[in-house]
Every structure is written in structure tokens, then in C-alpha cells.
Design a protein around this motif. Structure first.
Motif, PDB file in Angstrom:
ATOM      1  N   SER A 142       0.833  -1.212   0.000  1.00  0.00           N
ATOM      2  CA  SER A 142       0.000   0.000   0.000  1.00  0.00           C
ATOM      3  C   SER A 142       0.865   1.258   0.000  1.00  0.00           C
ATOM      4  O   SER A 142       0.590   2.210  -0.743  1.00  0.00           O
ATOM      5  N   LEU A 143       1.901   1.272   0.831  1.00  0.00           N
ATOM      6  CA  LEU A 143       2.812   2.421   0.853  1.00  0.00           C
ATOM      7  C   LEU A 143       3.524   2.579  -0.490  1.00  0.00           C
ATOM      8  O   LEU A 143       3.666   3.704  -0.993  1.00  0.00           O
ATOM      9  N   GLN A 144       3.944   1.476  -1.092  1.00  0.00           N
ATOM     10  CA  GLN A 144       4.618   1.534  -2.391  1.00  0.00           C
ATOM     11  C   GLN A 144       3.683   2.064  -3.468  1.00  0.00           C
ATOM     12  O   GLN A 144       4.108   2.826  -4.350  1.00  0.00           O
TER      13      GLN A 144
ATOM     14  N   SER B 260      11.756   0.744  -0.847  1.00  0.00           N
ATOM     15  CA  SER B 260      12.371  -0.487  -1.351  1.00  0.00           C
ATOM     16  C   SER B 260      12.782  -1.403  -0.209  1.00  0.00           C
ATOM     17  O   SER B 260      12.632  -2.630  -0.306  1.00  0.00           O
ATOM     18  N   THR B 261      13.249  -0.842   0.894  1.00  0.00           N
ATOM     19  CA  THR B 261      13.612  -1.662   2.050  1.00  0.00           C
ATOM     20  C   THR B 261      12.377  -2.327   2.651  1.00  0.00           C
ATOM     21  O   THR B 261      12.403  -3.527   2.973  1.00  0.00           O
ATOM     22  N   LEU B 262      11.300  -1.574   2.794  1.00  0.00           N
ATOM     23  CA  LEU B 262      10.072  -2.146   3.350  1.00  0.00           C
ATOM     24  C   LEU B 262       9.492  -3.222   2.435  1.00  0.00           C
ATOM     25  O   LEU B 262       9.045  -4.278   2.908  1.00  0.00           O
ATOM     26  N   THR B 263       9.500  -2.977   1.136  1.00  0.00           N
ATOM     27  CA  THR B 263       8.962  -3.961   0.196  1.00  0.00           C
ATOM     28  C   THR B 263       9.795  -5.231   0.193  1.00  0.00           C
ATOM     29  O   THR B 263       9.254  -6.345   0.174  1.00  0.00           O
ATOM     30  N   PHE B 264      11.103  -5.081   0.214  1.00  0.00           N
ATOM     31  CA  PHE B 264      11.974  -6.260   0.230  1.00  0.00           C
ATOM     32  C   PHE B 264      11.805  -7.059   1.520  1.00  0.00           C
ATOM     33  O   PHE B 264      11.723  -8.291   1.495  1.00  0.00           O
ATOM     34  N   ALA B 265      11.729  -6.380   2.652  1.00  0.00           N
ATOM     35  CA  ALA B 265      11.541  -7.082   3.925  1.00  0.00           C
ATOM     36  C   ALA B 265      10.198  -7.805   3.961  1.00  0.00           C
ATOM     37  O   ALA B 265      10.106  -8.951   4.435  1.00  0.00           O
ATOM     38  N   ALA B 266       9.152  -7.160   3.456  1.00  0.00           N
ATOM     39  CA  ALA B 266       7.836  -7.801   3.435  1.00  0.00           C
ATOM     40  C   ALA B 266       7.808  -8.997   2.499  1.00  0.00           C
ATOM     41  O   ALA B 266       7.217 -10.040   2.818  1.00  0.00           O
TER      42      ALA B 266
ATOM     43  N   MET C 122       5.077 -11.004  -6.884  1.00  0.00           N
ATOM     44  CA  MET C 122       4.811  -9.632  -7.350  1.00  0.00           C
ATOM     45  C   MET C 122       5.539  -8.607  -6.477  1.00  0.00           C
ATOM     46  O   MET C 122       6.032  -7.591  -6.969  1.00  0.00           O
ATOM     47  N   ALA C 123       5.617  -8.872  -5.178  1.00  0.00           N
ATOM     48  CA  ALA C 123       6.330  -7.954  -4.284  1.00  0.00           C
ATOM     49  C   ALA C 123       7.827  -7.940  -4.601  1.00  0.00           C
ATOM     50  O   ALA C 123       8.463  -6.887  -4.575  1.00  0.00           O
ATOM     51  N   PHE C 124       8.387  -9.112  -4.909  1.00  0.00           N
ATOM     52  CA  PHE C 124       9.802  -9.151  -5.287  1.00  0.00           C
ATOM     53  C   PHE C 124      10.046  -8.408  -6.599  1.00  0.00           C
ATOM     54  O   PHE C 124      11.037  -7.683  -6.742  1.00  0.00           O
ATOM     55  N   ILE C 125       9.153  -8.586  -7.561  1.00  0.00           N
ATOM     56  CA  ILE C 125       9.307  -7.869  -8.835  1.00  0.00           C
ATOM     57  C   ILE C 125       9.169  -6.363  -8.612  1.00  0.00           C
ATOM     58  O   ILE C 125       9.894  -5.566  -9.219  1.00  0.00           O
ATOM     59  N   CYS C 126       8.254  -5.972  -7.730  1.00  0.00           N
ATOM     60  CA  CYS C 126       8.119  -4.548  -7.392  1.00  0.00           C
ATOM     61  C   CYS C 126       9.418  -4.025  -6.800  1.00  0.00           C
ATOM     62  O   CYS C 126       9.863  -2.925  -7.133  1.00  0.00           O
ATOM     63  N   TRP C 127      10.040  -4.823  -5.939  1.00  0.00           N
ATOM     64  CA  TRP C 127      11.318  -4.408  -5.354  1.00  0.00           C
ATOM     65  C   TRP C 127      12.399  -4.295  -6.431  1.00  0.00           C
ATOM     66  O   TRP C 127      13.209  -3.375  -6.407  1.00  0.00           O
ATOM     67  N   PHE C 128      12.403  -5.233  -7.395  1.00  0.00           N
ATOM     68  CA  PHE C 128      13.393  -5.183  -8.477  1.00  0.00           C
ATOM     69  C   PHE C 128      13.238  -3.922  -9.318  1.00  0.00           C
ATOM     70  O   PHE C 128      14.211  -3.435  -9.887  1.00  0.00           O
TER      71      PHE C 128
END
Length: 195
Positions: free
Chosen positions: A95-97, A135-141, A173-179
Motif C-alpha cells: 500500500s505504501l509503495q 524499497s527496504t520495506l517492500t523487500f523485507a515484506a 509480485m512484491a519481489f518484482i516490485c522491489w526489483f
């Protein structure tokens, strides 16, 4: 023209003391000193695709938005995601992303439409910090959700009772978003470092 700042500046013209007690030589010497005092013009870095205010930057923001929205929609479509903290964290990070990427995509689109450069130190600093945090929050999640998904699927073997396919897809999808977030962060950070 040299843009380096050497500690010893060569003198183009040696001042002469001839002709009226050095009056003309002092004038010439003052002109040379004025030329050496003025710093050479700064060379502005070329806008690289992927930086704020470029079409590449807009494409990265749209991709971040799409993959974060997909992760959020897929995870929220399951009925039992609130029972696992890591999945709730993935929903919050996605949601934040989404909010961050959408707002910066609008700013990039505006900059492209009015042909305005976003290469201001304060603006790029804000973008860099925001991209680093999201990016840190997305990767951790994504990592936490991947760990729980592996636990449910491989270790517990209870994929039949859970929505493993949706969990795995949302995590992917979260990993791709982080990429797609990492290049934005690195390009912004690099543009700050090269100023």
C-alpha cells in the motif's frame, strides 16, 4: 577548457615591470588573478533514463505501481491473510509503495509535459530517501512472506487448506516490485553523489 581545480595555477602571461614603474604590469597581473579566481563553469550531468523527470523514470514508477497493486490485490483476495503477520506486513508495504509510486509517477508525468527538469538537490534527495525506505520495506515484506509461504507449503504440507498459490503469486509480485524500485533508488543516489 579545463574543469579541474589544480592547487597550482599556471600563469599565462608573465607580468613585466617595464613601462612606467610597473603600472601596466600591475593591471595585467590583476586581470590574470581575476581569471584564476573565477571558478570554471560546472558541467551539468546529462539526464539519464530512469532518473526523475525522464520517460524512463516514469516507466519505472508505473511498473512499481502495477506490481505493488498486483501484490496487494492478490494478497487481499484471500480470506485468511490477516491471520499471518508477514502477510499483513506485505499488504501494508505494498500500500505504501502504491501511494509513493503513484505520486512520483504524477510528478514525472507533469515534468515531462511541461519539459521541466527535476534535477534539484532537494527534490532528488527526497526521492532518494523515499525510494530507499519503500524499497527496504517492500523487500523485507517480500522476504517475510516468502518465508511463511515456504513454511506452509514445504514444511507443514498444508497447502490444501490454505491459499498457497495466491500467497506465492503475491510474494512474487512484491519481489518484482522491489526489483523495479532498486534502479530508481540507485539512479537517484548516483545523481546526488555526482553533484
Amino acid at each position: 577548457m579545463s574543469v579541474s581545480h589544480a592547487s597550482v595555477h599556471p600563469i599565462d602571461e608573465v607580468p613585466t615591470t617595464e613601462g612606467g614603474g610597473g603600472g601596466g604590469g600591475d593591471q595585467n597581473n590583476n586581470n590574470n588573478n581575476n581569471n584564476n579566481i573565477n571558478p570554471p563553469p560546472r558541467v551539468r550531468m546529462k539526464d539519464i533514463q530512469g532518473m526523475p523527470g525522464t520517460s524512463g523514470g516514469l516507466c519505472l514508477r508505473v511498473a512499481q505501481f502495477i506490481f505493488a497493486a498486483a501484490a496487494l490485490a492478490i494478497m487481499a483476495s484471500t480470506s485468511d491473510f490477516p491471520s499471518v503477520t508477514a502477510f499483513c506486513y506485505l499488504v501494508a508495504a505494498a500500500s505504501l509503495q502504491i501511494l509513493w509510486s503513484l505520486s512520483l509517477a504524477i510528478i514525472d508525468l507533469y515534468a515531462l509535459l511541461v519539459r521541466r527538469s527535476l534535477q534539484n538537490n532537494r527534490v532528488v534527495s527526497l526521492f532518494t530517501i523515499g525510494d530507499g525506505v519503500t524499497s527496504t520495506l517492500t523487500f523485507a515484506a517480500a522476504c517475510a512472506s516468502a518465508g511463511i509461504t515456504v513454511l506452509i507449503d514445504n514444511d507443514l504440507g498444508s497447502c490444501g487448506q490454505n491459499h498457497c498459490v495466491q500467497f506465492e503469486t503475491a510474494t512474487g509480485m512484491a519481489f518484482i516490485c522491489w526489483f523495479t524500485t532498486v534502479p530508481s533508488f540507485l539512479l537517484n543516489f548516483w545523481s546526488l553523489a555526482s553533484r
